[in-house]
Scaffold this active site. Structure first.
Site, mmCIF file in Angstrom:
data_model
loop_
_atom_site.group_PDB
_atom_site.id
_atom_site.type_symbol
_atom_site.label_atom_id
_atom_site.label_comp_id
_atom_site.label_asym_id
_atom_site.label_seq_id
_atom_site.Cartn_x
_atom_site.Cartn_y
_atom_site.Cartn_z
ATOM 1 N N GLU A 1 3.587 7.018 3.259
ATOM 2 C CA GLU A 1 3.786 6.081 4.410
ATOM 3 C C GLU A 1 5.298 6.016 4.475
ATOM 4 O O GLU A 1 5.754 5.776 5.410
ATOM 5 C CB GLU A 1 3.093 4.625 3.991
ATOM 6 C CG GLU A 1 1.871 5.044 3.617
ATOM 7 C CD GLU A 1 0.674 5.147 4.684
ATOM 8 O OE1 GLU A 1 1.226 5.427 5.939
ATOM 9 O OE2 GLU A 1 -0.382 5.236 4.663
ATOM 10 N N GLY B 1 4.250 6.268 -4.635
ATOM 11 C CA GLY B 1 3.393 6.729 -3.351
ATOM 12 C C GLY B 1 4.518 6.996 -2.358
ATOM 13 O O GLY B 1 5.612 6.311 -2.192
HETATM 14 MO MO1 MOS Z 1 -2.460 5.905 6.178
HETATM 15 S S1 MOS Z 1 -1.853 4.767 7.680
HETATM 16 O O1 MOS Z 1 -3.017 4.343 5.263
HETATM 17 O O2 MOS Z 1 -3.548 6.839 6.644
#
Ligand code: MOS
Length: 731
Positions: free
Chosen positions: A698, A695
């Protein structure tokens, strides 16, 4: 099993929906043509706290085109069934038009429904509301603290007392708003007792469940449609009150209703990254080996819900140290409820921790990268689990080399070009990526094309494209012959499109469904006497370009089309799933980065200009390098905003947000972002998902603000412990 050829995964493909987007054919929530739709405009509370004592709707209702004004005095009572899911934080959620209380400035107090948008807007301006006003409390520093959430290992107080080197630093982090390009919007239509909404959301299933709970409807009576999202960054991770307002207005007027929040209303009608006051005390030995850390973390929340986020994680596991204590206190204020915003929790904590590490490095005269290497843990000291993969050392090495770190002079104010002081800074980043249950469905048709569906979203990372890549390779089809559909609650359910979870979660479910379909086809072929593959071991068959063949012998095989036609099959179909991470967890599973910044600071004016940025990412396998670049660049741009520009300002006298517009709330523009580069470490992380991904969306924002702040220190010798870092602070 012979490995399927990987033609699409890992290829730098352009977005499959790119043409739809750039030609304006992609339809966002408010753009659906729903027959007979009328318009709704919300009237916002003009006080920060109190009670509504009177509402005069006469002038509004007298306007041509106005159909109805709905408010707490005439709205029906709504069931508001408990719904702990759908990302509702603990507390009592805002209930629209159910009583006379005003909880924060901007809360919806009425809605005007009219045949045209202009009539609704004018009508809303004519509604007169009277209040009993109370003094709101909106300043984080004044509010009462809730009971803390605590974490401890070792004895941090004693560790700190015994440490030969100590720092005691307090940081102020401004509130940030997501400000996606597309405003939040809902179109609601009732067909008898069935509710259909077109709604901007990052979670069609969550919005579906929340609307069913609010209106007391059975699950099958609600449908949420949302094929495109024009940016989210977290603002669409729960169902906000305006979506309920739209559905309520549609039910009361018996017309489909379209409701679009204004840019201003986005500041109190949806959530935000909470402001923090964060005190960090750090102790180390003289070589910079950390011995103790005490984290005192205060964050704003609303008076009616307790929002928390993963702000404690980084302080527990990023660096090795025996003694840690943390106290995380929420502070209920007369504001609307915050929500996750990109890199949630970790981005805030990392500014503090990584700025403090830079201070420690400077104090000890140790290179900031060397200091981090001296504190690199061998396992996750918060869970005592081994890392699945943790390649921060490589991130530092690659980043230092590619960025030219050795050219940095550790002495602040040592490099000057005319009026500009030049500085370099770096920071580490970590994020705990989500892995949530998800389902998907795949169908291979007799014409050799496939359709794959899951009720996820695409807020911009390119879910359509990346999931098509995964599906195409698993099915042995080309990108062109696979269609991936998302954004409809009728599709197989998934968890929120957020938290960097979508590829690990939805991607795994898609992979599973498509693998099953391919296996069905292979089984059909090897058991079919008329197939050239008859009698071959299923494990020896691969599929490429829609054609099944023996691994290593492309001439022996046949196409899906031929196979299905001969067997009179209209299609093959399978559901796939991802059930979540291994339980109990066997590894500490995190994504990492090293982020580097070069800034120039005007010595007289204090203006900060970012010159270059580099992020080096340990995020597992990269499915889609071109989309990854847009994620990384976007995350760094977001981090530049947090570092230097973004600050939601509230007038504490009346609780009003004073810069609720894009002229006064500053976000980075092209001139603020000259040169940004991203590098991904090759490799996979196979802790519980077959795709090997960790991922990316983030972690790319985590550490950016600290890297910039540290570069500002290197340039100027000034340590600004308040975000955003402004010219005023540097004067
Ligand atoms: Mo992200 S803050 O989970 O869209």
């Amino acid at each position: 099993m012979s490995p399927q050829p990987q033609a699409a995964v890992g290829a730098p493909l352009s977005r499959v929906d790119g043409r739809l987007k750039v030609t304006g054919k992609a339809q966002y929530a408010a753009e659906f043509d729903v027959d007979g739709a009328v318009h709704a405009v919300i009237v916002d509370a003009s006080i920060g706290r109190g009670r509504i004592t009177g509402i005069d709707t006469g002038a509004a209702e007298a306007q041509p085109g106005v159909l109805r004004v709905i408010h707490h005095g005439n709205a029906p009572k709504l069931p508001y069934r408990d719904n702990a899911g759908s990302n509702n934080p603990p507390g009592r959620r805002q209930r629209v038009f159910q009583d006379d209380r005003v909880l924060f400035h901007g809360q919806p107090v009425a809605v005007v429904v009219a045949t045209t948008l202009e009539a609704a807007q004018h009508g809303a301006s004519l509604v007169k509301v009277e209040y009993d006003t109370e003094q709101p409390s909106t300043d984080l520093h004044d509010g009462e603290r809730d009971k803390p959430t605590n974490y401890a290992r070792g004895d941090a107080e004693a560790g700190l007392r015994g440490a030969p080197v100590r720092l005691d630093l307090t940081y102020q982090l401004a509130r940030n708003h997501h400000n996606p390009m597309e405003p939040h919007a809902t179109i609601a239509r009732w067909d008898g007792n069935k509710l259909t909404v077109w709604d901007k959301t990052q979670w069609v299933v969550g919005t579906h469940d929340e609307l069913a709970a609010v209106f007391g409807l059975p699950a099958e009576s609600v449908r949420v449609i949302n094929p495109f999202v024009g940016g989210g960054f977290g603002s669409g991770l729960r169902c906000w009150p305006h979506s309920v307002v739209a559905a309520l207005a549609a039910r009361e007027t018996k017309r489909p209703v379209k409701l679009v929040l204004s840019r201003k209303q986005m500041y109190f009608g949806t959530g935000f990254r909470p402001s923090y006051e964060y005190r960090l005390r750090l102790g180390s030995d003289r070589r910079g080996r950390l011995t103790a850390a005490i984290h005192d973390i205060d964050a704003e929340t609303s008076s009616y819900e307790t929002f928390t986020e993963a702000v404690m994680g980084a302080g527990q596991m990023l660096y090795s140290m025996p003694n840690v204590s943390q106290a995380y206190r929420t502070v209920p204020l007369d504001v609307n409820t915050p929500i996750w915003m990109r890199g949630p929790g970790f981005a805030s904590a990392s500014f503090v921790i990584e700025s403090a590490m830079d201070e420690l490095a400077h104090k000890l005269g140790v290179d900031p990268i060397e200091l981090r290497l001296r504190n690199e843990p061998n396992e996750d000291e918060s869970s005592n689990l081994p890392f699945s993969t943790r390649r921060l050392r490589e991130c530092y090495t690659v980043g230092a080399r590619e960025f030219g770190w050795q050219r940095r002079n550790p002495r602040p104010r040592s490099r000057r070009e005319g009026d500009w002081l030049i500085g370099l800074g770096m920071a580490a980043g970590v994020y705990d990526p989500g892995r949530y249950p998800a389902q998907a469905r795949a169908r291979l048709d007799a014409d050799g094309t496939a359709v794959v569906e899951a009720a996820t979203s695409d807020m911009g990372p390119g879910t359509y494209t990346s999931q098509t890549q995964v599906a195409a390779d698993a099915l042995g089809l080309t990108m062109r012959t696979v269609t991936f559909r998302l954004g409809d609650s009728l599709y197989p359910p998934t968890s929120p499109h957020g938290g960097s979870a979508t590829m690990a979660s939805v991607g795994t479910a898609v992979h599973d469904a498509c693998n099953q379909v391919r296996q069905q086809a292979i089984k059909l072929a090897v058991e079919d006497r008329e197939s050239p593959l008859y009698g071959v071991k299923a494990d020896d068959v691969v599929v490429r370009g829609g054609r099944l063949h023996v691994q290593g012998n492309p001439t022996r095989g046949e196409t899906y089309r031929t196979l299905l036609a001969r067997n009179n099959r209209t299609h093959l179909e399978a559901g796939g799933s991802y059930t979540g991470p291994p339980s109990p967890e066997r590894h500490s599973y995190h994504a990492y980065n090293a982020t580097f910044a070069e800034v120039a600071v005007d010595a007289t004016l204090g203006l900060v200009r970012v010159r270059r940025m580099l992020g080096v990412y340990d995020a597992g396998r990269i499915i889609s390098p071109k989309l990854a670049d847009s994620q990384a660049i976007g995350g760094i741009v977001g981090g530049i905003g947090t570092a230097l520009l973004e600050h939601t300002a509230t007038d504490h006298r009346d609780g009003r947000i004073v810069n609720a517009n894009l002229a006064d709330y500053l976000v980075p523009v092209n001139a603020d972002v000259p040169d940004v580069r991203a590098i991904y470490l090759d490799g996979e992380d196979n802790d519980g998902n077959a795709l090997g991904v960790k991922g990316l969306g983030e972690v790319v924002q985590v550490g950016v603000a600290a890297a910039i702040g540290n570069a500002v220190f290197n340039a100027t010798g000034r340590r600004i412990r308040e975000l955003p870092i402004t010219a005023e602070a540097l004067l």
